[in-house]
Each structure stands twice: as C-alpha cells, then as structure tokens.
Scaffold this active site. Structure first.
Site, PDB file in Angstrom:
ATOM      1  N   GLU A   1       0.918  -1.440  -0.139  1.00 30.00           N
ATOM      2  CA  GLU A   1      -0.058   0.215  -0.096  1.00 30.00           C
ATOM      3  C   GLU A   1       1.179   1.143  -0.099  1.00 30.00           C
ATOM      4  OE1 GLU A   1       0.851   1.754   2.681  1.00 30.00           O
ATOM      5  OE2 GLU A   1       1.254  -0.056   2.745  1.00 30.00           O
TER       6      GLU A   1
ATOM      7  N   GLU B   1       3.992  -0.341   0.638  1.00 25.89           N
ATOM      8  CA  GLU B   1       4.403  -0.495  -0.710  1.00 25.89           C
ATOM      9  C   GLU B   1       4.729  -1.787  -1.832  1.00 25.89           C
ATOM     10  OE1 GLU B   1       7.797   1.142  -2.818  1.00 25.89           O
ATOM     11  OE2 GLU B   1       7.291   2.952  -2.201  1.00 25.89           O
TER      12      GLU B   1
END
Ligand SMILES: Cc1cc2nc3c(=O)[nH]c(=O)nc-3n(C[C@H](O)[C@H](O)[C@H](O)COP(=O)(O)O)c2cc1C
Length: 600
Positions: free
Chosen positions: A417, A562
């Site tokens: 994310e 991420e």
C-alpha cells in the site's frame, strides 16, 4: 523388393516404459522450457564452438514433414552484414512505432528494446529450402506450410538447447524479409524463417519482458483447451473459484499435507533442517492441492488511498505525496518497482481513494486501476472514515484483483500500500480489533518526532473511544468503516477473496497486517491463505503479528510498505516450492538415510 512390414523391426531404440525418465529429469525439461526467454540484451562473450555445435545438433534433431529437414543455419558474424540488417530493423521499427503514435502504448513501444543484432556475439539466420532434395515430400503437398513449420520446430529445439547452456536467443521479426533475404544472398526457393540474435544474456527474466512491462499478459490455458470441437471447454485445470469448488474436506487436506511432509522428509537432508522453508512448502502444497506447488507467476497489487485524518498533523509528509508516489509506481521508479523487476513479479497499481487527477495516458495503462471510491477518507478523529457503502465498494476493489489474478493464471498474489496517514489508521484498527493501547500501537510512521507521535496517540485513542459506542458485527468491517482507509479496505477485500479461491496471498508490512486483522475477524479462514512477508520496524508490527499468532518470513528492519517485503518474501516462497518439487530424495539419489538408533 517388397518389404514385409509385419516382420520389419526398427534397428535401434529402447523398450518403452513409462518411467524411462526419472522425476528429476522430467522436472528438468519443464524447467528449461519455462526458463526460456526471448533475449535482447547480450554480453559480448563469444560462444565456444563445441557448445554452438551442440545447440545446432539439437536443432537438427527436430521433426520435419516427410523428414525433409528443410533448414539451413547461416552464422552471421560479419559486422558489415549485421549493420545492413540493423538498418532494415530501424526502418521497419519506425513504421511499426508510427502506428501507435500519440498513444500511451506508443510511448511504451518506443521504450522497448526489441533486438540485439549488433551487440550479440552471433546472429543466426534460419532458412527454409522449399525444394530440398526432391519434388515429392511425404505429407507436405496437402499442407505446404508444414515445411516452414518444421523449421520453426528446429528453432524451438535450438532455443531450448541454448537455454540449457545458459545462452540466450532473441528472435527478430521486425525486418523487411525480402531485403534481408537479398543481403544474405538466399537463392530462389529458399526463404528466411527466422533471424536470431544469440549469446550470453545480461539476464534471463522469469517472465516475458512484454508481460513484465504490462504490454500483454499470458492467456489463461484453461480458456485455450477445447474438447471435440471449437468452443466446447475442456475442464482440465482445477477451478479456483470458491463457489464451484469448495475447499477439500479436512481428511483430504490432511492427506495432501501429510504427503507433502512425507515427501519433504525423504529429501537428502537431516529432518527439518530447511526450517521454515519446509512449512512454507507444505502450506503451498495444501493450497495448490499438489505435491508439486509452483510460484512461477507472481503479482503484487499496490493499493493507494488518501486519509482525511492527516489534517490532525499526524504525518511527516504532506498528503499529496500519495498521488505523487502513484505516478512513481507507474513510471517504474519506486522501491517496489525495483524489487518486483528483480523478482520477475508483475505489479498492479490500484487507486482505491486518492485525491488526484490522473492524466489521460495513465488511464490507458493496463496495470493501473483507477477505481478511487472518493478523494480520500473523512477525518476519523471527527467522524467515521467512510460510509458502509463506501467500505463495501473498497472491499470489492480488492476482490476484483483476485479475480483478475485467477484469470491470468497467477500462482501467488501480494498486497502492499501507499497512503500518507495510513499508519494512523492501521494503529487505530489494531487498537480496536486486537485490544492494544494507543501508546503501544502508534509508531513513528514516516519518521515523525516525539511531539507529532504524542498527537498521533491522542488522535488514535480519541477516535477509537468515540466510535466504540456504535460498534457492530462484523467488527472487522465496522472498524474499517470507522477508522480504516480505502486502500486498507481494498487489501482486506483481496484477502477475503483469496481465501475464497485458495490463492496464496503474501501480506506486506504493518498496514497490510492491519487489513489482515480485519479480514481474519470477518472470515477466520483467511488465515489459511496468508503468508506474512516480514516483521517491519514500525513499532507495533511485531506485537500485531504475535497477537494474530502468525510468523513472518523475514526481518530486515524495513518500514516502507508498497509491497516491498512481499516482493522479497516471494523469492523464499518460490524457493520453498522448488525444494519440494526438485530436490533429490535419499531414494532417487541413492544416499543412505539417518541411522534410526541415532536420531532424536
Ligand atoms: C516468431 C517470433 C517473432 C518474434 N519477434 C520479435 C521481435 O522482433 N522483437 C522482439 O523483441 N521479440 C520478438 N519475439 C519475442 C516475443 O516477443 C516473445 O517470445 C514473447 O514476448 C514471449 O516472451 P518469452 O519468449 O521471453 O517467453 C518474437 C517471437 C517469435 C516466436
């Protein structure tokens, strides 16, 4: 003389028996086939003559119509000739590129390297001699194209034999065929079939380059297999859809798991000596319902969302960074891009709720999913982060990615994310769902100082207290609505859907773990599909993993998100599957096992 075909016996050959090739040999040929790649970047190291000969012998062993063997191999070494051929490539490539002018795909096309004519140590032109030897070729006349088809079979043999020697081959079709035939002096009746660049490659990617850059995905094999006539599906591949295939009954699950343990315990190593790799391999075997689990095709979905709670001053970075980082993911410059490229992992970037306007060319990218529910959540210190309908929509965004992964034949999916403010939302979620104190749950996120951390604790504690009065079941969903984020809810959706179709799912760091906490509350069976990539350095992550009773694969003191941890852990999942599939057993290697009286 008439030959009595009844008495005719082949001169050479071996008896046919099913186990002529050992499991290891069978696995090896599969490995070479799947590891073959089209290569466009080469090292200058020359190919030793004996190896080149072996590769050409493999080509020459190909089947051909009427045993016609219509191939010739022209070893193009002259730089002068190659420069002429490169000219032809440049002209034709410019024509192709102009067909996509002004489109995002055109930009991508221009960035691709599509040949290695000058830098490879050798080029090989492979030709088809249509009039080879005789005018009657057994079996060719009804289908004249079988002559060049036969040449293609020789080329595939060459390609695979080269791969087994660590040598790469790149087929260049972006050429003016007639011009190249002239440059090479082909006589009439002989046509150019392939122009190949050959040499030691800079790298062998684990997936095709065109797949890695999201130009095109591999088709789902199941859709390509028909029975009896065109269009009638033949269900050969076990379905992963939860509805049409419920997970196996417990006793059968046990069988696969017990058989996988048995298989791993017979490998040439002391019992248990590969530690966690063994448990990972067995879990993959259970999920894929096979003793030969595979992680060839991997994808990470990076979900992004903005957070209204940032107005409370809880982050070291401004909210716009979320939008800017999405652009960075799409241009390939972020940490996750580097690690995914290294691991041969595809990336899907999903806007689940970012405040931003995406340029038109980005909207056409096949790996970008602009699904944003809203331009960021509301400030959950004052009001619920989202409505129930918005939460359901965000969960659905995450579920969609699993369906796409199933269609594309993905073996394992990862979630990561990006969202400035999302450690605050994740901390609030674990306070609410796992009973942590706000002070334990709040860390330094992007690197905040003591004063900002104190404010963050206050915001998290205050928000959970405020929303607790309305709490309702399922708590996982309620708290996502109250204090979550759109990207967090989307990750929860991915986990829920992965559980339904039994897709191995690699959960990244702290925020993704908070999404998993919500998913576990909604459906406890989500545990079965989740692999936790790493223990991050974010203060509460270790304790969150403990509270969920899950063990992370790595601890690299990372705290980026991420999907970076998921990308690294996928290497180890792949490694564990390969141990189960290809490592020799005591029996197959003829090695003595442990002395029973002397083991614990
Ligand atoms: C007949 C044929 C022609 C091809 N022509 C080109 C080409 O001109 N340039 C290029 O970069 N790749 C070319 N390729 C490579 C394909 O793009 C590649 O095989 C495909 O993307 C699958 O990737 P992989 O070979 O790495 O598995 C060609 C492949 C074949 C079989």
């Amino acid at each position: 003389m008439k030959i009595n075909t009844q008495e005719f016996k082949p001169r050479r050959g071996c008896e046919v028996h099913a186990d002529e090739f050992s499991g290891v040999e069978q696995e090896l040929i599969q490995r070479v086939i799947h590891a073959r790649r089209d290569i466009r970047q080469f090292r200058s190291t020359p190919i030793p003559a004996d190896i080149l000969l072996r590769i050409l012998e493999a080509a020459h062993a190909a089947p051909s119509v009427g045993f016609m063997q219509p191939w010739n191999f022209i070893l193009v070494e002259s730089q002068e000739t190659r420069r002429e051929i490169k000219e032809s490539f440049n002209t034709v490539n410019a024509q192709e590129e102009s067909k996509l002018d002004g489109t995002a795909r055109g930009e991508l096309y221009s960035s691709l390297k599509l040949e290695g004519i000058l830098e490879s140590p050798l080029n090989i032109a492979v030709t088809c001699d249509h009039s080879r030897n005789e005018s009657f070729v057994l079996g060719r006349a009804p289908m004249p194209q079988t002559a060049p088809y036969s040449v293609c079979l020789a080329i595939e043999n060459l390609w695979l034999a080269a791969r087994a020697e660590g040598i790469g081959v790149g087929w260049v079709s972006i050429l003016d065929k007639i011009a190249v035939e002239k440059i090479l002096g082909l006589p009439s009746g002989v046509e150019l079939v392939a122009y190949l660049c050959v040499g030691y490659p800079v790298e062998f990617r684990s997936i095709p380059m065109l797949e890695e850059v999201c130009w095109k995905e591999r088709a789902h094999l199941q859709k390509l297999i028909f029975r009896d006539r065109w269009g009638t599906p033949a269900e050969l591949i076990p379905s992963r859809s939860g509805e049409d295939k419920p997970s196996l009954p417990a006793e059968q699950q046990l069988t696969i798991s017990a058989r996988a343990w048995d298989k791993i315990n017979r490998k040439t190593k002391p019992l248990g000596s590969l530690g966690m790799l063994e448990t990972l391999a067995v879990r993959l075997a259970e999920l894929q319902q096979t003793l030969e689990p595979k992680l060839r095709r991997r994808r990470i979905c990076v979900y992004a969302g903005c957070h209204g709670v940032t107005v409370e001053g809880v982050s070291a970075y401004p909210s716009e960074v979320t939008e800017q980082m999405v652009l960075n993911f799409l241009s390939g410059g972020a940490a996750i891009n580097v690690l995914a490229r290294h691991g041969g992992i595809q990336i899907h970037v999903v806007d689940a709720g970012v405040a931003g306007n995406w340029p038109a060319e980005l909207l056409r990218l096949s790996n970008f999913f602009p699904r944003g529910v809203r331009s960021g959540t509301r400030n959950f210190f004052r009001e619920p982060a989202m409505t129930a309908a918005e939460c359901r929509q965000a969960i659905e965004i995450g579920r969609e990615q699993v369906r796409l992964a199933v269609q594309a034949g993905i073996d394992a999916l990862g979630i990561g994310e990006m969202g400035i403010g999302n450690t605050t939302a994740a901390s609030a979620l674990i306070v609410a769902l796992l009973g942590f104190h706000a002070n334990e749950a709040v860390g330094r996120g992007t690197g905040i100082n003591d004063a900002v951390r104190e404010r963050k604790v206050e915001v998290v504690a205050g928000a959970v207290k405020k929303h607790a009065t309305q709490a309702c079941l399922p708590l996982g969903q309620y708290w996502l609505e109250a204090v979550g984020g759109y990207e967090i809810a989307a990750m929860t959706g991915t986990i829920l859907e992965a559980a339904k179709v039994r897709m191995p799912l690699v959960v990244d760091g702290f925020i993704a773990t908070a999404a998993a906490a919500a998913a576990f509350d909604i459906n406890p069976r989500c545990r079965e599909v989740c692999f936790f990539s790493h223990r991050s350095d974010e203060q509460a992550h270790g304790n969150t993993l403990k509270a969920l009773e899950v063990e992370p694969i790595l601890d690299l003191k990372m705290r980026l998100g991420e999907g970076t941890g998921a990308a690294l852990a996928m290497h180890l999942l792949d490694a564990s599957a390969r141990i189960l599939c290809t490592m020799a057993s005591f029996d197959s290697a003829g090695i003595s096992g442990a002395l029973e009286a002397q083991v614990e």
